[in-house]
Design an enzyme around this catalytic site. Structure first.
Site, PDB file in Angstrom:
ATOM      1  CG  HIS A  69      -5.349  -5.042   7.482  1.00 27.81           C
ATOM      2  ND1 HIS A  69      -4.777  -5.578   6.353  1.00 27.81           N
ATOM      3  CD2 HIS A  69      -4.433  -4.223   8.030  1.00 27.81           C
ATOM      4  CE1 HIS A  69      -3.556  -5.091   6.223  1.00 27.81           C
ATOM      5  NE2 HIS A  69      -3.323  -4.275   7.226  1.00 27.81           N
ATOM      6  CD  GLU A 163       1.840  -2.501   9.119  1.00 29.38           C
ATOM      7  OE1 GLU A 163       2.309  -2.155  10.221  1.00 29.38           O
ATOM      8  OE2 GLU A 163       1.454  -3.658   8.871  1.00 29.38           O
TER       9      GLU A 163
END
Length: 268
Positions: A69, A163
């Site tokens: 992203h 993440e």
């Protein structure tokens, strides 16, 4: 004691040569596939089939498409200022960390168009799609594969694709209930807890720790999934961890990019 090992199989994608910061392409032509022929994806599928049918039971080959992203805030302030200050805030008055921006939506649409273009040449669609539980990644997955993947084929959200966790406020995930209610067309692994139990405001996850998470993901996929083509929608930290675990040359994937790789799993 035997152990499952992983390695990238070279000779398929230009990204195998590696790329430093600012050198990598987000979406090279053909997703980086070296073969330029009109039968390129059919040829790739046949080669993967051949590798799997001619290998011992303990050895498998899969093709992974790993998407990233956007991160507009880091680009806005630079990595040093982002890590030292802004990442610990919730926003800057213009942007709210953790949300997919207009730029990010455009990048996801570009990835969507890349899949659409290669469908003309019969690119194999991922048989299984996995996604980070962080909302910016889920939105990216949704835009990328809208009308590409049948509605009946639902992406699976798994904790271990999140993440690098800790300190950065944007890396604290929403509750399971929020994800279920906001993204009803996604599946969620049963192991995902209601609250975020991994994020620590004081301690940032190390490369070693995120690599362990990445290994767990690969073990799960190679143990359970018969599909040869797999999609991840995740983050820069996950991309880097994947490359380290499979011994791929460093490739700094720009935000909104997709990096494919052929991965061999074997018992050593």
């Amino acid at each position: 004691m035997s152990r499952r090992s992983y390695e990238v199989v070279e000779g398929f994608f230009v990204q195998e040569l590696g790329a430093r910061y600012g050198q990598g392409e987000a979406l090279p032509a053909r997703f980086g596939l070296i073969d330029r022929s009109e039968d390129r994806w059919k040829t790739l599928r046949e080669k993967i089939d051949q590798l799997n049918t001619s290998s011992p039971v303990s050895t498998q080959y899969k093709v992974f498409f790993v998407g990233r992203h956007d991160n507009v805030a880091e680009a806005k302030y630079g990595t040093e200022r982002w890590n030292n200050y802004w990442s610990k805030e919730n926003g800057d008055g213009e942007l709210i960390w953790g949300q997919l921006t207009t730029l990010g939506k455009g990048q996801a649409e570009a990835a969507h168009n890349a899949w659409k273009e290669e469908r003309r040449f019969d690119i194999p669609l991922p048989g299984k799609l996995y996604c980070s539980p962080l909302t910016r990644a889920i939105h990216t997955n949704k835009i990328t594969f809208d009308s590409i993947i049948p509605d009946s084929q639902r992406t699976m959200i798994i904790e271990n694709l999140r993440e690098t966790t800790g300190v950065h406020t944007c890396d604290k995930r929403r509750t399971r209930t929020y994800i279920e209610q906001t993204f009803p067309n996604f599946d969620i692994e049963k192991e995902l807890a209601e609250e975020d139990e991994l994020w620590d405001p004081e301690v940032r996850e190390t490369h070693t720790q995120i690599d362990v998470r990445m290994r767990h993901v690969l073990e799960m996929i190679f143990d359970r999934d018969q599909d040869q083509f797999i999609s991840f929608t995740a983050h820069g930290g996950i991309v880097s961890a994947m490359l380290r675990v499979v011994n791929h040359k460093q490739y700094i994937l720009p935000t909104g990019g997709v990096i494919p790789m052929v991965v061999k799993s074997y018992i050593s």
